[in-house]
Design an enzyme around this catalytic site. Structure first.
Site, PDB file in Angstrom:
ATOM      1  N   GLU A 135     -20.959  -4.074  17.305  1.00 34.74           N
ATOM      2  CA  GLU A 135     -20.345  -3.462  18.498  1.00 34.74           C
ATOM      3  C   GLU A 135     -19.241  -2.493  18.093  1.00 34.74           C
ATOM      4  O   GLU A 135     -19.000  -1.491  18.764  1.00 34.74           O
ATOM      5  CB  GLU A 135     -19.834  -4.566  19.437  1.00 34.74           C
ATOM      6  CG  GLU A 135     -21.006  -5.238  20.149  1.00 34.74           C
ATOM      7  CD  GLU A 135     -20.782  -6.688  20.525  1.00 34.74           C
ATOM      8  OE1 GLU A 135     -19.628  -7.151  20.536  1.00 34.74           O
ATOM      9  OE2 GLU A 135     -21.794  -7.375  20.799  1.00 34.74           O
ATOM     10  N   ASN A 153     -17.448 -16.065  18.351  1.00 30.50           N
ATOM     11  CA  ASN A 153     -16.858 -14.747  18.599  1.00 30.50           C
ATOM     12  C   ASN A 153     -16.770 -14.550  20.116  1.00 30.50           C
ATOM     13  O   ASN A 153     -17.780 -14.325  20.768  1.00 30.50           O
ATOM     14  CB  ASN A 153     -17.742 -13.671  17.949  1.00 30.50           C
ATOM     15  CG  ASN A 153     -17.267 -12.263  18.251  1.00 30.50           C
ATOM     16  OD1 ASN A 153     -16.182 -12.069  18.805  1.00 30.50           O
ATOM     17  ND2 ASN A 153     -18.059 -11.279  17.871  1.00 30.50           N
ATOM     18  N   TRP A 154     -15.568 -14.654  20.634  1.00 24.08           N
ATOM     19  CA  TRP A 154     -15.403 -14.606  22.096  1.00 24.08           C
ATOM     20  C   TRP A 154     -15.498 -13.176  22.646  1.00 24.08           C
ATOM     21  O   TRP A 154     -15.555 -12.994  23.866  1.00 24.08           O
ATOM     22  CB  TRP A 154     -14.058 -15.224  22.499  1.00 24.08           C
ATOM     23  CG  TRP A 154     -13.910 -16.677  22.173  1.00 24.08           C
ATOM     24  CD1 TRP A 154     -14.817 -17.483  21.542  1.00 24.08           C
ATOM     25  CD2 TRP A 154     -12.782 -17.504  22.471  1.00 24.08           C
ATOM     26  NE1 TRP A 154     -14.320 -18.761  21.420  1.00 24.08           N
ATOM     27  CE2 TRP A 154     -13.060 -18.804  21.985  1.00 24.08           C
ATOM     28  CE3 TRP A 154     -11.554 -17.278  23.092  1.00 24.08           C
ATOM     29  CZ2 TRP A 154     -12.168 -19.856  22.105  1.00 24.08           C
ATOM     30  CZ3 TRP A 154     -10.658 -18.335  23.211  1.00 24.08           C
ATOM     31  CH2 TRP A 154     -10.962 -19.603  22.727  1.00 24.08           C
ATOM     32  N   LYS A 155     -15.438 -12.187  21.772  1.00 21.74           N
ATOM     33  CA  LYS A 155     -15.516 -10.779  22.199  1.00 21.74           C
ATOM     34  C   LYS A 155     -14.454 -10.481  23.268  1.00 21.74           C
ATOM     35  O   LYS A 155     -13.360 -11.038  23.213  1.00 21.74           O
ATOM     36  CB  LYS A 155     -16.935 -10.443  22.665  1.00 21.74           C
ATOM     37  CG  LYS A 155     -17.975 -10.812  21.592  1.00 21.74           C
ATOM     38  CD  LYS A 155     -19.351 -10.284  21.865  1.00 21.74           C
ATOM     39  CE  LYS A 155     -20.299 -10.727  20.747  1.00 21.74           C
ATOM     40  NZ  LYS A 155     -21.639 -10.180  20.871  1.00 21.74           N
ATOM     41  N   HIS A 179     -18.460  -5.624  12.853  1.00 17.70           N
ATOM     42  CA  HIS A 179     -19.401  -6.095  13.882  1.00 17.70           C
ATOM     43  C   HIS A 179     -20.165  -4.891  14.429  1.00 17.70           C
ATOM     44  O   HIS A 179     -19.600  -3.806  14.570  1.00 17.70           O
ATOM     45  CB  HIS A 179     -18.645  -6.814  15.006  1.00 17.70           C
ATOM     46  CG  HIS A 179     -19.548  -7.556  15.920  1.00 17.70           C
ATOM     47  ND1 HIS A 179     -20.278  -6.924  16.905  1.00 17.70           N
ATOM     48  CD2 HIS A 179     -19.893  -8.868  15.976  1.00 17.70           C
ATOM     49  CE1 HIS A 179     -21.007  -7.819  17.541  1.00 17.70           C
ATOM     50  NE2 HIS A 179     -20.792  -9.013  16.999  1.00 17.70           N
ATOM     51  N   GLY A 204     -26.837 -10.677  22.308  1.00 22.31           N
ATOM     52  CA  GLY A 204     -26.665 -10.650  23.763  1.00 22.31           C
ATOM     53  C   GLY A 204     -27.937 -10.363  24.541  1.00 22.31           C
ATOM     54  O   GLY A 204     -27.889 -10.074  25.740  1.00 22.31           O
ATOM     55  N   SER A 222     -27.989 -14.257  19.872  1.00 28.48           N
ATOM     56  CA  SER A 222     -28.616 -15.155  20.848  1.00 28.48           C
ATOM     57  C   SER A 222     -28.856 -16.560  20.297  1.00 28.48           C
ATOM     58  O   SER A 222     -29.878 -17.197  20.597  1.00 28.48           O
ATOM     59  CB  SER A 222     -29.917 -14.548  21.391  1.00 28.48           C
ATOM     60  OG  SER A 222     -29.643 -13.327  22.057  1.00 28.48           O
ATOM     61  N   GLY A 227     -21.910 -15.634  19.877  1.00 31.48           N
ATOM     62  CA  GLY A 227     -21.229 -14.881  20.925  1.00 31.48           C
ATOM     63  C   GLY A 227     -21.210 -15.662  22.223  1.00 31.48           C
ATOM     64  O   GLY A 227     -20.415 -16.597  22.393  1.00 31.48           O
ATOM     65  N   GLY A 228     -22.106 -15.306  23.138  1.00 33.26           N
ATOM     66  CA  GLY A 228     -22.125 -15.882  24.482  1.00 33.26           C
ATOM     67  C   GLY A 228     -21.987 -17.399  24.537  1.00 33.26           C
ATOM     68  O   GLY A 228     -21.183 -17.929  25.322  1.00 33.26           O
ATOM     69  N   GLU A 257     -26.496 -10.112  11.615  1.00 34.05           N
ATOM     70  CA  GLU A 257     -26.650 -10.086  13.063  1.00 34.05           C
ATOM     71  C   GLU A 257     -27.539  -8.913  13.468  1.00 34.05           C
ATOM     72  O   GLU A 257     -27.038  -7.789  13.642  1.00 34.05           O
ATOM     73  CB  GLU A 257     -25.284  -9.913  13.741  1.00 34.05           C
ATOM     74  CG  GLU A 257     -24.304 -11.022  13.444  1.00 34.05           C
ATOM     75  CD  GLU A 257     -23.239 -11.129  14.537  1.00 34.05           C
ATOM     76  OE1 GLU A 257     -23.090 -12.233  15.078  1.00 34.05           O
ATOM     77  OE2 GLU A 257     -22.598 -10.121  14.871  1.00 34.05           O
TER      78      GLU A 257
END
Ligand code: 13P
Length: 251
Positions: free
Chosen positions: A98, A9-11, A96, A174, A214, A235-236, A168
């Site tokens: 977010e 997930n590149w966000k 998600h 993150g 993470s 993610g990251g 999640e």
């Protein structure tokens, strides 16, 4: 045997050019080989979908990160499930944390998006997860149960087969502080149990449940070794082709 999935997930990251470069690098690494039974998905921003579709081989699936709650109409700035499908994506991340937290998405809205995705031949990656204070108050199972019951479980059994669930925990996203292997297994087992209670043992056994928060090459082997963890929503670490491929190879 359930398939394993690693999805990136590149966000809100990468320009179109950077995104195409990243997708090409993931492609090149995946071309070297994939562990057996593992599917790879990337979820770039909306603007990149059609362009990235052109550079991906059939080994890598394409996902959007969200879709509109309505099929069409006067909703400036929204992107519909049918638009996403027409850009070449096969999956869409829905609910998600977010989006739930910063854009006030309710369980009801999430449930509507899941249905729109399925109607448009997109497989939803349905996200659920508790916040830190909910974990500390030891009400995390109730939180997850509610998110699944209101957001997902009004689907019939046939439709649920096209849904990927991602657990999640918000406190792990993150933050660099992943859930422990035991915490992840506990929750994945619990989610599978809820699917069994609502649907059937067979459907529960087939349900793919990903872990997100993470996740990186160093902790993925331990997390993925759990019997109810079927892969990750990353993610990251998915912004580095090398790290993403490292996670893919953790199986
Ligand atoms: P991080 O891997 O950056 O913690 O993000 C997880 C996530 O939110 C994936 O959807």
């Amino acid at each position: 045997m359930r398939r394993k999935i690693v999805a990136g997930n590149w966000k809100l990251n990468t320009t179109l050019q950077e995104g195409i470069k990243l997708a090409s690098s993931v492609n090149d690494l995946v071309a070297k080989g994939l562990p057996e039974n593992v599917d790879v998905i990337v979820a770039p921003p909306f603007t990149h979908l059609a362009g990235i579709k052109k550079v991906l081989t059939e080994k890598i699936g394409l996902a959007a990160q969200n879709c509109a709650a309505e099929p069409s109409g006067a909703l400036t700035g929204e992107v519909s499930a049918s638009m996403i499908r027409s850009a070449g994506a096969e999956y869409v991340i829905i609910g998600h944390s977010e989006r739930r937290i910063y854009f006030n998405e309710s369980d009801l809205e999430v449930a509507g998006k899941v249905k729109l995705a399925l109607e448009n031949d997109l497989k939803p990656i349905f996200c659920c997860g508790e916040k830190l204070h909910e974990r500390e108050k030891l009400i995390y199972t109730e939180v997850i149960k509610k998110q699944l019951e209101y957001g997902l479980f009004d689907l019939d059994e046939e439709k649920l087969k096209n849904v990927i669930i991602a657990y999640e925990p918000v406190w792990a996203i993150g933050t660099g502080k992943n859930a422990t292997s035991e915490q992840a297994q506990e929750m994945h087992q619990y989610i599978r149990h809820l699917v069994e209670e609502k649907y059937s043992t067979r459907t529960a056994e087939e349900q793919v449940i990903l872990y997100g928060g993470s996740c990186k090459p160093s902790n993925a082997p331990e997390l993925f070794a759990n019997k109810d963890v079927d892969g990750g929503l990353i993610g990251g670490a998915s912004l580095s082709a090398k790290d993403f491929y490292g996670i893919i190879n953790s199986f």
